[in-house]
Scaffold this motif. Structure first.
Motif, PDB file in Angstrom:
ATOM      1  N   PRO A  69       0.803  -1.232   0.000  1.00  0.00           N
ATOM      2  CA  PRO A  69       0.000   0.000   0.000  1.00  0.00           C
ATOM      3  C   PRO A  69       0.830   1.274   0.000  1.00  0.00           C
ATOM      4  O   PRO A  69       0.320   2.349   0.288  1.00  0.00           O
ATOM      5  CB  PRO A  69      -0.798  -0.121   1.307  1.00  0.00           C
ATOM      6  CG  PRO A  69       0.112  -0.886   2.210  1.00  0.00           C
ATOM      7  CD  PRO A  69       0.846  -1.869   1.317  1.00  0.00           C
ATOM      8  N   ASP A 154      -6.522   4.574   3.171  1.00  0.00           N
ATOM      9  CA  ASP A 154      -7.011   3.202   3.096  1.00  0.00           C
ATOM     10  C   ASP A 154      -6.672   2.595   1.736  1.00  0.00           C
ATOM     11  O   ASP A 154      -7.187   3.021   0.704  1.00  0.00           O
ATOM     12  CB  ASP A 154      -8.524   3.169   3.314  1.00  0.00           C
ATOM     13  CG  ASP A 154      -9.059   1.743   3.400  1.00  0.00           C
ATOM     14  OD1 ASP A 154      -8.266   0.846   3.724  1.00  0.00           O
ATOM     15  OD2 ASP A 154     -10.258   1.543   3.148  1.00  0.00           O
ATOM     16  N   THR A 155      -5.778   1.612   1.733  1.00  0.00           N
ATOM     17  CA  THR A 155      -5.355   0.940   0.505  1.00  0.00           C
ATOM     18  C   THR A 155      -5.250  -0.558   0.768  1.00  0.00           C
ATOM     19  O   THR A 155      -5.028  -0.982   1.902  1.00  0.00           O
ATOM     20  CB  THR A 155      -3.982   1.465   0.041  1.00  0.00           C
ATOM     21  OG1 THR A 155      -3.063   1.407   1.137  1.00  0.00           O
ATOM     22  CG2 THR A 155      -4.068   2.896  -0.463  1.00  0.00           C
ATOM     23  N   PRO A 156      -5.390  -1.403  -0.266  1.00  0.00           N
ATOM     24  CA  PRO A 156      -5.298  -2.851  -0.064  1.00  0.00           C
ATOM     25  C   PRO A 156      -3.866  -3.263   0.264  1.00  0.00           C
ATOM     26  O   PRO A 156      -2.912  -2.608  -0.166  1.00  0.00           O
ATOM     27  CB  PRO A 156      -5.749  -3.429  -1.407  1.00  0.00           C
ATOM     28  CG  PRO A 156      -5.476  -2.344  -2.396  1.00  0.00           C
ATOM     29  CD  PRO A 156      -5.698  -1.049  -1.664  1.00  0.00           C
ATOM     30  N   THR A 159      -1.090  -5.335  -4.176  1.00  0.00           N
ATOM     31  CA  THR A 159      -1.536  -4.835  -5.470  1.00  0.00           C
ATOM     32  C   THR A 159      -1.528  -5.980  -6.480  1.00  0.00           C
ATOM     33  O   THR A 159      -0.956  -7.055  -6.235  1.00  0.00           O
ATOM     34  CB  THR A 159      -0.610  -3.719  -5.974  1.00  0.00           C
ATOM     35  OG1 THR A 159       0.684  -4.276  -6.254  1.00  0.00           O
ATOM     36  CG2 THR A 159      -0.462  -2.615  -4.926  1.00  0.00           C
ATOM     37  N   ASP A 187      -3.217  -7.786   7.427  1.00  0.00           N
ATOM     38  CA  ASP A 187      -2.368  -7.588   6.247  1.00  0.00           C
ATOM     39  C   ASP A 187      -1.456  -8.796   6.028  1.00  0.00           C
ATOM     40  O   ASP A 187      -1.254  -9.247   4.895  1.00  0.00           O
ATOM     41  CB  ASP A 187      -1.518  -6.325   6.408  1.00  0.00           C
ATOM     42  CG  ASP A 187      -2.315  -5.044   6.185  1.00  0.00           C
ATOM     43  OD1 ASP A 187      -3.486  -5.133   5.781  1.00  0.00           O
ATOM     44  OD2 ASP A 187      -1.751  -3.957   6.408  1.00  0.00           O
TER      45      ASP A 187
END
Length: 327
Positions: A69, A154-156, A159, A187
């Motif tokens: 992220p 907020d990011t996954p 990728t 995570d």
């Protein structure tokens, strides 16, 4: 103890890699924020592994540092020189940055670029563009790290590029995965599940602590990861720098208490990107890091972009060994 370099042009030569191994290097990091495993595969196959075997290190480590992220500046047509007081447009019509920054940033916040080398004040903000004033200037390059100070984006955790790179890990001989910007146990669980699906469950996960969320959930991360990495570059962007040494000490202490190995990284010998001899402060930093219990030390720009990669590894190993002899 493990000693890692970061792959880059200065050390992407068979003879240099052999010298790094003979100086004490035990593995190399591939930073996937700037490349892909597919692009690096020929270097690994034709240079890295032959150099490892020639130096008597067929068991060398190969570490993938995923994108994760992490937020970065987009591609620029050329280097942009920024001067203090300049105005800079980010987003539509200006420097490309991630949508999460555009949607989150507000007037009065600050944006740190390239591990704090550049600093911007947000003067006006909209969902598509930010007008900023340069507080701390210098050259702005493509793909440099980006942080909105005091805010979490907020990011996954992985990728699509991460998954693509992981799919090639077995054929390249990868042994460890550096997971960037770990925020919590979930995570790590996402990465473990992905590795299991790809048949890579044997790979070691090194969780990078480099944001405030990671610090807040440190104990659960220590319990879930195979190793911890104290990544001082972006971690230092989340706080006043004078607080960073205390945070580093706290993470090290909690890793020791849990019996979890940890790696220390970022600017260990930063001056050796340009000079053949380190500063006294740098060797003292390495020495104290080993006394604090670090099981591995990692060079980044010193070998990826520096003028003296072999000398930097020699100073790293010799200083660490002095500390080990004192324990």
């Amino acid at each position: 103890m493990e000693f890692y370099a970061t792959l880059g042009d200065p050390c992407a030569k068979r003879e240099v890699l052999e010298k790094l191994f003979r100086a004490g290097m035990t593995g190399i990091r591939v930073n996937l924020s700037h490349t892909s495993l597919a692009k690096c595969a020929p270097i690994l196959e034709e240079l890295y592994w032959p150099a490892a075997r020639a130096a008597g290190r067929p068991d060398a480590h190969l570490i993938l540092d995923l994108q994760g992220p992490e937020l970065r500046v987009g591609e620029l047509p050329r280097t942009l020189p920024l001067r203090e007081g300049d105005e800079l447009l980010l987003g539509d019509g200006g420097v490309p940055i991630p949508q999460g920054i555009l949607q989150t940033a507000r007037r009065g916040q600050q944006i740190s670029i390239d591990d704090g080398a550049l600093l911007l004040d947000v003067k006006r903000a909209s969902p598509t563009v930010l007008l900023c004033r340069v507080v701390r200037g210098g050259p702005l390059l493509s793909r440099k790290s980006l942080s909105l100070l005091g805010a979490e984006i907020d990011t996954p955790p992985l990728t699509s590029d991460d998954v693509e790179n992981l799919s090639r890990a077995r054929s390249c001989g990868v042994t460890h995965i550096l997971q960037p910007f770990v925020r919590n146990r979930q995570d790590i669980d996402v990465l473990r599940d992905t590795l299991a699906v790809l048949g890579l469950g044997r790979l070691q996960i090194i969780a990078k602590i480099e944001n405030s969320q990671g610090c807040s959930h440190l104990d659960e991360i220590i319990g879930a990861a195979d190793q911890i990495c104290i990544a001082r570059g972006d971690l230092g962007n989340t706080m006043p720098l004078w607080k960073l040494p205390g945070i580093q000490k706290d993470i090290a202490s909690r890793c020791r208490a849990a019996g979890r190995e940890f790696c220390l990284v970022t600017q260990l010998l930063w001056s050796m990107e340009q000079r053949p001899v380190p500063t006294r402060a740098e060797v003292s930093d390495i020495y104290n890091g080993v006394l604090d219990g670090a099981s591995s030390l990692m060079l980044t720009g010193e070998t990826a972009a520096g003028k003296w990669p072999v000398q930097a590894m020699e100073y790293l190993v010799r200083t660490a060994n002095e500390a080990l002899n004192a324990i």
